[in-house]
Design an enzyme around this catalytic site. Structure first.
Site, PDB file in Angstrom:
ATOM      1  CB  ILE A  47       2.885  -2.292  -1.324  1.00 40.52           C
ATOM      2  CG1 ILE A  47       1.973  -2.842  -0.242  1.00 40.52           C
ATOM      3  CG2 ILE A  47       4.367  -3.219  -1.762  1.00 40.52           C
ATOM      4  CD1 ILE A  47       2.919  -3.181   1.083  1.00 40.52           C
ATOM      5  CD  GLU A  48       6.431   4.000  -2.055  1.00 40.81           C
ATOM      6  OE1 GLU A  48       6.969   3.627  -3.394  1.00 40.81           O
ATOM      7  OE2 GLU A  48       5.707   4.728  -2.000  1.00 40.81           O
ATOM      8  CB  ILE A  49       7.249  -2.878  -6.559  1.00 39.29           C
ATOM      9  CG1 ILE A  49       6.666  -0.527  -7.552  1.00 39.29           C
ATOM     10  CG2 ILE A  49       5.858  -3.293  -6.137  1.00 39.29           C
ATOM     11  CD1 ILE A  49       5.384  -1.569  -8.664  1.00 39.29           C
TER      12      ILE A  49
END
Length: 831
Positions: free
Chosen positions: A336-338
């Protein structure tokens, strides 16, 4: 896997060998090793590994450090993590916190488990269920009590890149929320699941505002090599907990990037079972994140799912990343890349803006976790059944099931279909059929550490028409973790024609690059063997009866470690013309010691063998290279001194060095006149240079040492390549027939006195991704048969140029000795 871009010193060589895991089975006493250098032990080997929950030994609380980089964006400093976890444990019987390992910087990596109370009997029952899933998955699939009672594990890994901060704060929020929540769904989840959270996988990087750890390693590239204590600890936690779902929390891509990935997809996964849950879970996380209400007015774009929204460029092909490694152990895993950047140049923004961004990022990371937990609860039975099915297929030796094209309303296309054909087994021979006993033992230990079953033959056996002596190791691919086994031991695949762009490396093979001989037993062989599963390799090492001395072959890092220790002890070893090292007959105690300590095999030296005497100073090497290259050279016991353009311009004295290794960080154009004079004087005094890649070639051109023209291949090309080694070369005579390239370089227009030590094969790429550029240049066709390692001597100085990547991370470990040979050849007075 973020951004769209592609140790403490030990006391003596022996202590270094013990700490790094290079030696398969050391048996001699050694100086003590700093705790930060010791690999983490598997959780299952610790007293608390399968103990009751909660486990609430208070964590030591470190002193406050106002310089902690997490403070400016309003996030949790390292010193506050233990305090918050202790408070959560004090107020709840659902929270357990344990220390996985200690980092090089002296900080601790914490694993938190959220689950309902379990007594000792219940915990043992859960461990038995977990073990049954991989030891007898067919029985596990039929076990109704397991299906009803197994507490399905979910794993969250945060902050593996130190300056991608907010995953830690999201994990802490979840811990504190769930510790006391009265929500019925939370209580039910904790009764039926265990939620494991690595709060900060890289606390040194978090504190220091760096992506890498204190040793300079990108931990999210280290999982299939496991060189760093943090990586080993997270790996072992994954193996022990065996999660069904796994998240790795990163930053920063806007809109939030939620895997699953673009092709190519890892060929050793059961991808049909993986994507069956990964895509719906990704959509659930998308809904949870978008449902927070952040929009363009906040600087937040909608979620993007690479599998659905991109063509290529964010793949799950290599097993170097945490989620891709976890998938090989049965997890449905996501990066997951915020979205909102708070690191690098953005860290200089006003604190108020950083805190606004980090608060949003924390909300988004938390939503990804809770969205996944909702999926875990809603789809528990199907997730568990498919998790078991992954291992059942492996144990049964069934072919993979290709993912169905057209799935998810056409999201899955033919470009997403990746499978492999498994051999029946791999064999790691012992005795005369093994190139390097230390390399073979190291490979066996690595397989076992990665939960691969390895059998030691009880008696001599004929397999696939070849005879193997008792004691040889067999890896039967009819096992639950066949995907992991084949990832380590397979040759890999050339995927050059399937995609144009890759995120990171495309080829790897421990069987081809770690220095041991590994044979393949083809599918269909009955594989009738008798033996026991091993917990590690047998100790290696042999010392021939000899009155003429002994030969160190210098073909494995363990050989180099042995030579380094002998030099450190003042033993007058000699460098022979073929690059091997002669241990004098007058030093049987020293020969016996390195055999015991490093597992090396010392053959009797031919009568009259002699060469130039090496000095202890020959261990000293000036290195202008990457952190990984310095680590590799240090691991072999060489005395590494850092060299750089800045250091030379500041007056660095090279007079106590005999060899320089240059791959990056030393640019002749940026050197002052005095610094250039220092380099020229170093060469005039007999010093030598080993240069790698473009930077090494440029320095060579400036000092006019090896007459050769460097030609660059396509910059993102990488993989395992076949080579032909000069049998008479003191540099490459003992090298393996495969090596590794990244941004390959080869050498043309060679001078008459230049020796070609190593050439690429006519069809060089074994596995990986290597295409010509859009202009039709720099491809494997242009490189075929070209020189990739060359050497020469001029005016009393020697030089070696590498166009390959023999020290790349820890992938080509069997090539490390090739570089050590080059350094000894250029640097010693043994002529």
């Amino acid at each position: 896997m973020s951004h769209r871009t592609g140790p403490a010193a030990l006391t003596g060589v022996l202590a270094l060998a013990l700490s790094t895991g290079l030696v398969a089975a050391p048996v001699s006493a050694a100086p003590s090793v700093p705790a930060a250098q010791v690999s983490a032990a598997p959780l299952g080997a610790q007293p608390l590994g399968d103990a009751a929950y909660p486990r609430q030994e208070p964590l030591p609380e470190p002193p406050v450090e106002e310089t902690d980089a997490a403070l400016k964006p309003g996030l949790t400093a390292y010193h506050d993590i233990a305090r918050r976890l202790n408070a959560a444990m004090e107020g709840s019987d659902r929270v357990s916190a344990e220390v996985l390992t200690q980092t090089a910087g002296g900080r601790q990596v914490y694993l938190v488990t959220l689950t309902a109370k379990e007594n000792a009997n219940q915990a043992r029952r859960q461990a038995a269920y977990r073990d049954l899933i991989t030891e007898d998955p067919a029985a596990a699939a039929r076990d109704r009590r397991l299906a009803q009672q197994y507490k399905t594990p979910v794993f969250v890994n945060a902050n593996i890149h130190g300056n991608e901060f907010e995953g830690t704060d999201a994990a802490l929020r979840l811990v504190e929320d769930y510790a006391t929540s009265n929500d019925a769904s939370v209580k039910q989840l904790l009764k039926r699941s265990r939620i494991h959270l690595v709060i900060s996988a890289n606390p040194d990087g978090r504190h220091d505002n760096t992506r890498r750890n204190a040793a300079g390693f990108d931990l999210n590239r280290d999982f299939v090599t496991a060189t760093q204590p943090e990586t080993v600890a997270v790996r072992d936690a994954l193996l022990h907990t065996q999660p069904l779902l796994m998240l790795d929390l990163h930053g920063y891509v806007n809109g939030t990037l939620v895997e699953p990935t673009t092709p190519p997809h890892g060929e050793n996964y059961e991808y049909d079972l993986f994507i069956k849950h990964a895509y719906p879970n990704g959509l659930g996380m998308e809904e949870a994140v978008n449902g927070l209400g952040y929009d363009e007015g906040d600087g937040v774009r909608p979620v993007q799912v690479p599998l659905r929204d991109w063509d290529e460029g964010w793949d799950d092909w290599p097993p170097i990343f945490t989620p891709q490694y976890a998938a090989l152990h049965g997890a449905v895993a996501h990066t997951i890349e915020i979205p909102l950047r708070v690191n690098n140049a953005s860290y200089d923004l006003p604190a108020e803006e950083l805190r606004r961004r980090s608060a949003i990022n924390t909300d988004i990371a938390h939503a990804a976790i809770t969205g996944t937990l909702e999926y875990a609860a809603a789809h528990r039975d199907e997730l568990l059944a498919d998790h078991i099915e992954i291992f059942r297929r492996g144990e049964a030796g069934e072919p993979q099931t290709p993912v169905e094209e057209g799935l998810f309303d056409g999201v899955i296309g033919p470009e997403d279909v990746y499978t492999t054909s498994y051999p029946r087994a791999y064999v790691i021979p012992v005795g005369d059929g093994q190139r390097s006993a230390p390399a073979a033992a190291r490979l066996v230990d690595f397989l076992v550490a990665n939960d691969v079953e390895v059998t030691r033959l009880e008696q001599d056996r004929l397999l696939a028409g070849r005879s193997y002596p008792a004691g040889s190791y067999v890896v039967d691919l009819h096992q639950a973790k066949r995907g992991m086994a084949n990832t380590i031991l397979g040759r890999g695949t050339d995927i050059s024609d399937r995609v144009d762009a890759m995120y990171d490396i495309s080829g790897w093979s421990h069987a081809l690059l770690w220095g041991a001989d590994v044979d393949t037993v083809p599918d269909g062989d009955p594989l009738r063997i008798a033996g026991e599963l091993v917990e590690g390799a047998d100790p290696t090492g042999s010392l021939a009866d000899s009155s003429s001395g002994w030969l160190l072959p210098m073909q494995d890092p363990a050989d180099v470690q042995a030579a380094s220790l002998l030099l450190e002890q003042g033993v007058p070893v000699e460098l022979l013309a073929d690059g091997s090292v002669l241990v004098p007959a007058d030093y049987p105690w020293a020969a016996s010691n390195v055999v015991e300590t490093f597992g090396v095999e010392l053959a009797a030296a031919p009568a009259g063998a002699s060469g130039g005497t090496l000095e202890a100073s020959d261990r000293a090497v000036g290195v202008s290279g990457s952190a990984e290259e310095r680590w590799a050279l240090t691991e072999m016991g060489l005395d590494v001194r850092e060299v750089s353009t800045a250091a030379l311009n500041d007056g660095l004295d090279l007079s106590d060095l005999d060899a320089l290794y240059v791959s990056t960080g030393l640019d002749w154009a940026d050197l002052s006149d005095d610094a250039r004079t220092e380099v020229r004087d170093f060469l005039a005094d007999g010093g030598g240079i080993v240069g790698r890649g473009v930077a090494g070639a440029r320095l060579n051109d400036a000092v006019d040492l090896v007459e050769a023209t460097a030609v660059r291949g396509r910059s993102d090309a990488n993989g395992v390549v076949g080579v032909d080694n000069d049998a008479d070369s003191p540099v490459a005579a003992a090298a393996t027939p495969e090596t590794f390239v990244y941004s390959p370089v080869w050498f043309t227009e060679l001078g008459d006195d230049v020796r070609v030590d190593q050439r690429l094969d006519e069809d060089p790429l074994v596995s990986g991704h290597w295409r010509a550029t859009s202009a039709g240049e720099g491809g494997p066709e242009d490189a075929a048969g070209q020189a990739v390692v060359v050497s020469a001597e001029a005016d009393g100085s020697r030089g070696v140029l590498f166009g390959t990547e023999p020290l790349f991370r820890a992938h080509p470990k069997g090539q490390f000795a090739l570089v050590a040979r080059a350094l000894l050849w250029v640097g010693s007075d043994a002529r």
